[in-house]
Structures are given as structure tokens and as C-alpha cells.
Design an enzyme around this catalytic site. Structure first.
Site, PDB file in Angstrom:
ATOM      1  CB  THR A 238      -0.923  -0.016   1.236  1.00  0.00           C
ATOM      2  OG1 THR A 238      -1.715  -1.198   1.169  1.00  0.00           O
ATOM      3  CG2 THR A 238      -1.830   1.204   1.255  1.00  0.00           C
ATOM      4  CB  CYS A 326      33.764   4.742  14.282  1.00  0.00           C
ATOM      5  SG  CYS A 326      34.682   4.136  15.689  1.00  0.00           S
TER       6      CYS A 326
END
Ligand SMILES: *Cc1c(COP(=O)(O)O)cnc(C)c1O
Length: 400
Positions: A238, A326
Site C-alpha cells: 500500500t 568508525c
């Protein structure tokens, strides 16, 4: 202290006019676009309008070439898996070393599972694609070429229209991740041979979790998500009507602001860049000086950690981002800067400032005010910094 937001390549603020356009679709206009009744028809009409707004921004020939997805990442995945499935007698993909993880991680997965051979084309010191290597990788075994329109870290623009023509010569499909380009540079798909193009709402002042994949009419296509008949069977589920309406509005606003982006915003970027290079020793601009997004500024500062600069900027109320990610506890320089062969000591200290139409002169002043002091303090702590521009000479900075 008003915050200074210069991280628009990560995400943008949703334009208030976009929010306003979306709101009725959470309340009165709650229908399912597939329904026969009036509730459905109203929503269906709004989705059609949004599709046309995107068609206009992209210069697409038909509005049904636009397939709504849940964002840039889904659009990228859809394009890759579709190409491999639609061209089953081909099993190679050509891409670059500087793509977004939404492309690279999928390619890594396909390679690991033995489903495709991946050609990762390198770039030069300015981030420009190695055209000889690109041509050499093209063959009738290639199902898909996927190359980004503009790089999210450096803003460097690939000449995708020409690259698409080369891909067509070997019968490969051509996809471009244009998430950073849409709304910032003019795009006219009907005058190109690009088969598929990805875009994302939240990179152009629209909502998060909504995007689109342009699929040229006649392009062989297989859906990633199957189910109902939404999006002409190309993306089941939808429709996220509020977000689609928001994306349409964002596209219309982007078209209206494109000139501002390429004049006023670009001038802000250029002033920041020139100001930094002038005030701070041992730094240089990453990316192609000429073919580059007007809003993106990526500067490498030698002998400092980018993360440390970001923390100091954050303390001064300034949001930017670094070229390092990182990973596993160690700070690895970004794959983009590594592919560009930016020396380790400089790649680690690379900072990206990315502007939008919401920025002004005062934002540039704020950054230029605080940067020299931040760099002085951090470099005073660095064991590698001796106050002299020793290695900069070898680097040939873009702004000498
Ligand atoms: C942000 C971004 C994506 C991912 O888009 P999402 O909508 O966040 O999934 C893909 N490619 C590029 C170049 C991007 O900058």
C-alpha cells in the site's frame, strides 16, 4: 546560540511546505489509493500529482516511469537485483570504488554468494572515474553498469550520460544512484539513455523513508518486492501516501530552488572553502574542482583526527561530518578518500561541510571564526605536527 547545520548530504530538514502538504493525508485523506470509493480516488489523485512533480524534476518522458520506493537504498537494491534477473544470460556488474554503501554492500554480497562478478572501477586523485578501466570492463557479459551521479562525500560528479552511452554499446543496462544529484543539478532523462535512476526524499528537504526509482519505459524490469498491483506491479505494498505527497512537493520546491542552489549556495560554499584554505595551513580540498556539486565542500586537514574536529565544531554549535567511519573500534578513513589515494595523514582529518538553501552568510562566518583555533589546539597535541607545512608541498593542494 543558533545551531549551524552543514550536514545536508546526510539529511535535510523537511521543508515546512512539505509538512503542510503531507498533513491532510494522515487525517481526512486517509483512504487506500486502490479503493474504488471516493476516499481512495482522492489519494490516488494526489499520488498521481506527486508522480508528475517528480517526472518534471527529472525530465522524464512519462509519469509512470517513476516507481515509488521506501528510499534511496531500496531503489538501489531494486535496480541491481532487477538487472541480474531481467538479463539472466549475463552475470557481471560494473560499478565504482566510491559508490554509496547501498550499492557497494549489495555488490559485495552478490560476489560472495557467487551470483555476479563485480568490476569496481577506480578514480583519480580528484575522484574522477578511470575511463580506460571503465571501457575495458564493458563486455556483453555485463548485465548492469551502476555509477553514481554525484558523490556524497566529495560532491564529485561523474559524466553519467556519456558513461550510459558506452554501456548501451555492449547491451548492458545503466543505473545511476542520483540521490545526491537530484535537486542540485539539472537532469533531463528524456535526452539521455540512462535506464534507471535512484533518488531519496530526505536528501532534498522531503521526508525520510520515501524515494523513487526511475525506470525508462521499455526497460526490462523485475520487482524486488512482490504482492499487490501497486506501482503497476513494480513495487508492491500500500502506497505511503503522506510521504509520496511530501516527496512530490519537495521535488517541485527543488525545481524552483535549483538556480539558488547553483548561485547563492555555491557562492557560500566557495567562500567557506577559500576562507579555510587561506586561514589554515596544511589543508586542501578533496574532489574535482570543476565537476562538483555546488553545495559540497570536503577539506582534508593534515595531522589531525576528523572526529576531534567534529567534536569541537559540535561544541561550537556547528554540525558537519567526517570522511572517516568508525569501524571495529579503529578509525578507518573513508573508502572514497582511500580510492582517491588521499594520504593517510590527511584522509583521517577530512571534514565534509554540505550546504542547503536554508544556509546563509552567517553560517560561513561562524565556521571561519572557530576553525583556525580548533586546528591550532588539536595540532598542538599531535605528535606529527611540527608547525611547518613540510608534507603539504608533496600533496599539490587544489587551492595552491
Ligand atoms: C543517502 C544516500 C543513499 C541512501 O538513501 P536512503 O534514502 O537514506 O536509503 C544512497 N546513495 C547516496 C549517494 C546517498 O547519499
Amino acid at each position: 546560540m543558533t545551531p549551524v547545520y552543514l550536514d545536508n548530504n546526510a539529511t535535510t530538514r523537511v521543508d515546512p511546505a512539505v509538512v503542510e502538504a503531507m498533513l491532510p493525508f494522515f487525517t481526512e485523506q486517509f483512504g487506500n489509493a486502490s479503493s474504488i470509493h471516493a476516499f481512495g480516488a482522492a489519494v490516488g489523485g494526489a499520488i498521481r500529482t506527486a508522480r508528475r512533480e517528480l517526472q518534471a524534476l527529472l525530465g522524464a518522458e512519462h509519469d509512470h516511469e517513476i516507481v515509488f520506493t521506501a528510499g534511496g537504498t531500496e531503489s538501489d537494491s531494486t535496480a541491481i537485483f532487477s538487472a541480474l534477473e531481467a538479463l539472466p544470460d549475463r552475470d557481471e556488474i560494473v560499478t565504482s570504488k566510491v559508490e554509496h554503501p547501498a550499492i557497494l554492500a549489495v555488490c559485495d554480497h552478490l560476489e560472495k554468494t557467487g551470483r555476479a562478478k563485480i568490476h569496481r572501477i577506480g578514480v583519480d586523485r580528484s575522484g574522477r572515474l578511470d575511463l580506460d578501466a571503465y571501457r575495458a570492463a564493458l563486455s556483453p557479459r555485463v548485465a548492469l553498469v551502476t555509477l553514481m551521479w554525484a558523490n556524497n562525500e566529495t560532491g564529485t560528479i561523474f559524466p553519467v550520460e556519456g558513461l550510459a552511452e558506452l554501456a548501451k554499446e555492449v547491451g548492458a543496462l545503466f543505473h545511476t544512484d542520483a540521490v545526491q544529484a537530484v535537486g542540485k543539478v539539472p537532469i533531463d532523462l528524456k535526452s539521455s539513455v540512462i535506464d534507471m535512476l535512484s533518488l531519496s526524499g530526505h536528501k532534498l528537504h522531503g521526508p525520510k523513508g520515501i524515494g523513487a526509482l526511475y525506470v525508462r519505459r521499455g526497460t526490462r524490469f523485475k520487482p524486488l518486492i512482490r504482492g499487490g498491483h501497486q506501482e503497476r506491479g513494480r513495487r508492491a505494498g500500500t502506497e505511503n501516501a503522506p510521504a509520496i505527497v511530501g516527496l512530490g512537493k519537495a521535488a517541485a520546491l527543488a525545481a524552483a530552488h535549483m538556480a539558488d542552489e547553483n548561485t547563492r549556495v555555491k557562492a557560500l560554499r566557495d567562500r567557506l572553502e577559500a576562507g579555510i584554505v587561506q586561514r589554515i595551513p596544511n589543508c586542501f580540498v578533496n574532489g574535482d574542482r570543476h565537476d562538483r556539486l555546488p553545495n559540497t565542500c570536503n577539506v582534508a586537514f593534515e595531522f589531525v583526527e576528523g572526529e576531534a574536529i567534529l567534536l569541537h565544531l559540535n561544541r561550537a554549535g556547528i554540525a558537519a561530518s567526517s570522511g572517516s567511519a568508525c569501524t571495529s573500534g579503529s578509525l578507518e578513513p573513508s573508502h572514497v578518500l582511500r580510492a582517491m589515494d588521499i594520504p593517510f595523514t590527511a584522509a583521517h582529518g577530512s571534514i565534509r561541510f554540505s550546504f542547503s538553501r536554508e544556509n546563509g552568510e552567517a553560517d560561513v562566518d561562524r565556521v571561519l571564526d572557530v576553525m583556525p583555533d580548533i586546528l591550532d589546539r588539536l595540532r598542538a597535541l599531535s605528535p606529527f605536527w611540527n608547525g611547518a607545512g613540510e608534507s603539504a608541498a608533496a600533496f599539490r593542494p587544489v587551492y595552491a
